[in-house]
Motif scaffolding. Structure first.
Motif: not given
Length: 139
Positions: A44-69
């Protein structure tokens, strides 16, 4: 290198009901979402999906790693953004994922940006977890 249970600083706990067409919630109630397959996969596409949740987590984590570097390199990444595109598709084993990480780092030149991305990819926990398992492209 794996961490030991005694080294764990925080554990996230989430429970899914009805898999890709149901609900996912964390034990603390901060995340409680309906999940549905996207229309491209017959849902239906009415809710979110696991890929969107993974993308959200990965982008936030990567941004944090970018800050460390960036702090180590004394680079100014203020105003930067990181976007993760997570694709799912059929492969020889059924289904698999592919990821593209892109960043906008307005206060550094292109060569420095590429260097920072490569270094962040080495230290990001999501990158470490996916390394050798799925294709991750840095843009």
């Amino acid at each position: 290198m794996s961490i030991q249970q005694t080294d764990v600083l925080y554990t996230a706990v989430a429970t899914a009901e009805n898999g890709r067409d149901g609900r996912v919630a964390t034990d603390d109630g901060r995340l409680d979402v309906v999940v549905n397959p996207p229309k491209e996969m017959g849902g239906s596409g009415t809710g979110t999906n696991p890929e969107q949740l993974f993308a959200a987590g990965y982008s936030a984590c990567f941004q944090g790693a970018l800050g460390v570097v960036a702090r180590q390199e004394k680079a100014d990444i203020s105003g930067s953004t990181v976007t993760a595109k997570v694709g799912i598709g059929k492969n020889d084993d059924g289904f698999g994922l592919i990821v593209e990480i892109s960043a906008s780092i307005p206060n550094v030149d292109e060569e420095t940006a590429r260097s920072l991305l490569k270094k962040a990819h080495e230290v990001c926990p999501y990158s470490k977890a996916t390394r050798g398992n799925i294709t991750v492209t840095l843009v």
